[in-house]
Scaffold this motif. Structure first.
Motif, PDB file in Angstrom:
ATOM      1  N   ARG A 109      -2.682 -38.463   1.019  1.00 42.76           N
ATOM      2  CA  ARG A 109      -2.666 -37.041   0.564  1.00 42.76           C
ATOM      3  C   ARG A 109      -3.638 -35.713   1.845  1.00 42.76           C
ATOM      4  O   ARG A 109      -3.796 -34.493   2.156  1.00 42.76           O
ATOM      5  CB  ARG A 109      -4.082 -37.505  -0.381  1.00 42.76           C
ATOM      6  N   ASN A 113      -2.020 -32.638   2.807  1.00 47.09           N
ATOM      7  CA  ASN A 113      -2.951 -31.014   2.580  1.00 47.09           C
ATOM      8  C   ASN A 113      -3.256 -30.628   3.979  1.00 47.09           C
ATOM      9  O   ASN A 113      -3.384 -28.815   3.849  1.00 47.09           O
ATOM     10  CB  ASN A 113      -4.120 -31.681   1.430  1.00 47.09           C
ATOM     11  N   LEU A 162       6.274 -28.669  -0.722  1.00 49.00           N
ATOM     12  CA  LEU A 162       6.270 -28.993  -1.840  1.00 49.00           C
ATOM     13  C   LEU A 162       6.869 -30.279  -2.039  1.00 49.00           C
ATOM     14  O   LEU A 162       6.579 -31.543  -1.940  1.00 49.00           O
ATOM     15  CB  LEU A 162       5.879 -28.376  -2.985  1.00 49.00           C
ATOM     16  N   VAL A 182      -0.691 -38.013  -6.161  1.00 48.80           N
ATOM     17  CA  VAL A 182      -1.262 -36.807  -4.614  1.00 48.80           C
ATOM     18  C   VAL A 182      -0.693 -35.972  -4.846  1.00 48.80           C
ATOM     19  O   VAL A 182      -1.423 -34.868  -4.318  1.00 48.80           O
ATOM     20  CB  VAL A 182      -0.058 -37.955  -2.867  1.00 48.80           C
ATOM     21  N   THR A 183       0.272 -35.231  -5.527  1.00 52.54           N
ATOM     22  CA  THR A 183       1.079 -33.802  -5.174  1.00 52.54           C
ATOM     23  C   THR A 183       0.427 -33.048  -6.665  1.00 52.54           C
ATOM     24  O   THR A 183       0.103 -32.170  -6.506  1.00 52.54           O
ATOM     25  CB  THR A 183       1.847 -33.564  -5.595  1.00 52.54           C
TER      26      THR A 183
ATOM     27  N   CYS B 101      -9.581 -31.337   1.451  1.00 53.22           N
ATOM     28  CA  CYS B 101      -7.777 -32.170   1.505  1.00 53.22           C
ATOM     29  C   CYS B 101      -7.968 -33.344   1.122  1.00 53.22           C
ATOM     30  O   CYS B 101      -7.237 -34.157   1.313  1.00 53.22           O
ATOM     31  CB  CYS B 101      -7.588 -32.003   3.086  1.00 53.22           C
ATOM     32  N   MET B 104      -8.312 -33.287  -3.115  1.00 56.21           N
ATOM     33  CA  MET B 104      -7.621 -32.407  -4.519  1.00 56.21           C
ATOM     34  C   MET B 104      -6.125 -33.139  -3.950  1.00 56.21           C
ATOM     35  O   MET B 104      -5.606 -33.552  -3.234  1.00 56.21           O
ATOM     36  CB  MET B 104      -7.758 -30.434  -3.236  1.00 56.21           C
ATOM     37  N   SER B 105      -5.391 -32.565  -5.490  1.00 60.58           N
ATOM     38  CA  SER B 105      -3.952 -32.982  -4.842  1.00 60.58           C
ATOM     39  C   SER B 105      -3.287 -31.763  -3.317  1.00 60.58           C
ATOM     40  O   SER B 105      -3.184 -30.436  -3.673  1.00 60.58           O
ATOM     41  CB  SER B 105      -3.175 -32.557  -6.438  1.00 60.58           C
ATOM     42  N   VAL B 106      -1.898 -31.434  -3.495  1.00 61.84           N
ATOM     43  CA  VAL B 106      -1.173 -30.995  -2.332  1.00 61.84           C
ATOM     44  C   VAL B 106      -0.772 -29.702  -3.498  1.00 61.84           C
ATOM     45  O   VAL B 106      -1.338 -28.615  -2.579  1.00 61.84           O
ATOM     46  CB  VAL B 106      -0.164 -32.125  -1.891  1.00 61.84           C
ATOM     47  N   GLU B 107      -0.344 -29.408  -4.613  1.00 60.89           N
ATOM     48  CA  GLU B 107      -0.210 -27.943  -5.259  1.00 60.89           C
ATOM     49  C   GLU B 107      -2.086 -27.253  -5.216  1.00 60.89           C
ATOM     50  O   GLU B 107      -1.374 -26.363  -4.602  1.00 60.89           O
ATOM     51  CB  GLU B 107       0.009 -28.255  -6.613  1.00 60.89           C
ATOM     52  N   VAL B 109      -3.849 -27.471  -3.573  1.00 63.70           N
ATOM     53  CA  VAL B 109      -4.566 -27.333  -1.506  1.00 63.70           C
ATOM     54  C   VAL B 109      -3.518 -25.502  -1.917  1.00 63.70           C
ATOM     55  O   VAL B 109      -3.814 -24.422  -0.921  1.00 63.70           O
ATOM     56  CB  VAL B 109      -4.467 -27.977  -0.714  1.00 63.70           C
ATOM     57  N   LEU B 110      -2.535 -26.095  -2.229  1.00 61.53           N
ATOM     58  CA  LEU B 110      -1.149 -24.615  -1.773  1.00 61.53           C
ATOM     59  C   LEU B 110      -1.363 -24.188  -2.271  1.00 61.53           C
ATOM     60  O   LEU B 110      -1.341 -22.893  -1.682  1.00 61.53           O
ATOM     61  CB  LEU B 110      -0.036 -25.234  -1.985  1.00 61.53           C
TER      62      LEU B 110
END
Lengths: 211, 179
Positions: A109, A113, A162, A182-183, B101, B104-107, B109-110
């Protein structure tokens, strides 16, 4: 003890001054020992735990973090910045880590990020730099292996950030549930994006092999 | 075939990186991350804009002594410009600082990164007309003298070229990232 006889001071003032300085030194040392004991008692269990945990993480996950950063990096400078930022984010985030996920999932994660928040385009000069970087990072590996790794990173590098995140976790054996957490995507989104990414990878792979 | 290729090579690659000396360079925990540096930059610009308010009215009073007909409109436009710039930079600073970071989730943050990047460019389009107005007013104060006009025109062309390039690059990346 008669200081005047032992040390040979010429006046009482010098004797008193010397005695005062000795007393001040002893008090100062005692105060320092007390302060260290208080600090030892009050703060450090949490701080020591954090330092110990960070040292363990740096040792156990250094390769994984470097691999993920290499997947997103556009140049050697980029790679070093991403690595540095990732470790800094791990250090800063350790205090808030609640163990609601496994450590390796949390590392994914933080690293992903950090990498997706620093995206920019690659220039031609940076492509040349990357070849030199691979040679440095894989200094112990034979040339054929390095070429395979370069092709792997080239394939992964063609995906969007992504999709890259999903594919990296998937090829590392993470479950759909871990990838979902995570995503931040739904399970169905993860599955459909993974399927689409596999198709893109197949096309990229065939195109690269034909080139 | 290519997925199996990736899986095999990913594991051996990480093992090789683990062995490599480059993976173990010392990290200085006192340094700031890229996002922290960006937030600091926005905070500095907000402070500079806020402090710049201090010289506008004294400048107006000084110009009024030489030319009593100088309208009050001139300094008011500059004050508005600096106030808006300070507010925008402060808002962007707080926004970038809110990105975490570690949790939070990757989506998320993006999306946040691109949201604030898009807002930054939109703010430029809000401030640009005001900046152009200020340049016009300053040219008016110099009675539209030839060399002042030439300098303003050159600056405008260069600024426009840079701004459009950054805008198009951003829009292309934005489409690719959230695709």
């Amino acid at each position: 003890m008669n200081l005047e006889l032992e040390i040979g001071f010429s006046s009482r003032a010098e004797t008193a001054g010397f005695a005062f300085r000795q007393w001040r030194r002893r008090v100062g040392q005692r105060l320092l020992r007390m302060a260290a004991a208080v600090a030892e008692a009050v703060v450090p269990e949490r701080v020591k735990n954090r330092e110990r945990m960070f040292a363990e993480l740096s040792r156990d996950y250094a390769g994984l973090i470097a691999g993920i950063c290499l997947s997103f990096a556009r140049s050697e400078e980029d790679f070093q910045d991403l690595r540095q930022d990732t470790f800094l984010n791990i250090w800063n985030g350790l205090a808030a880590f609640r163990r609601d996920s496994s450590l390796s999932t949390w590392i994914y994660r933080v690293t992903l990020n950090t990498c997706v928040s620093s995206q920019r385009k690659k220039t031609r000069r940076e492509e040349v730099q990357m070849d030199e970087l691979y040679a440095t990072l894989y200094e112990d590996s034979p040339t054929e292996e390095i070429e395979r790794y370069k092709l792997m990173y080239r394939l992964i590098g063609m995906l969007s950030p992504l999709d890259k995140s999903i594919v990296l976790m998937w090829i590392d054996g993470k479950s759909y549930e871990e990838i979902r957490s995570v995503t931040g995507l739904s399970r169905d989104s993860v599955a459909s994006r993974l399927k689409r990414a596999k198709g893109k990878l197949a096309d990229f792979y065939n195109k690269v092999k034909n080139d | 075939m290519e997925i199996e290729y990736l899986k095999e090579n990913w594991e051996s690659s990480n093992a090789a990186l683990e062995r490599g000396s480059q993976s173990r360079k010392n990290i200085d925990p006192r340094q700031k991350t890229t996002l922290q540096r960006l937030a600091s930059r926005y905070r500095r610009m907000a402070i500079v804009s806020a402090v710049s308010l201090c010289w506008v009215m004294p400048l107006y009073f000084r110009l009024s002594e030489e030319n009593p007909d100088t309208p009050l409109f001139y300094p008011l436009v500059m004050v508005a410009f600096f106030l808006i710039a300070a507010g925008m930079d402060y808002w962007l600073c707080r926004g970038i600082q809110s990105i975490d970071c570690a949790t939070m989730s990757v989506e998320t943050v993006l999306k946040k990164v691109y949201f604030y990047r898009k807002r930054h460019i939109q703010f430029i389009f809000i401030l640009m007309p005001i900046a152009l107005l200020i340049v016009y007013l300053m040219l008016a104060m110099f009675n539209f003298e030839k060399y002042a006009l030439l300098g303003a025109a050159c600056g405008f062309m260069v600024g426009l070229a840079f701004g459009l390039k950054i805008l198009f690059d951003f829009m292309r990346d934005y489409k690719q990232v959230l695709n």
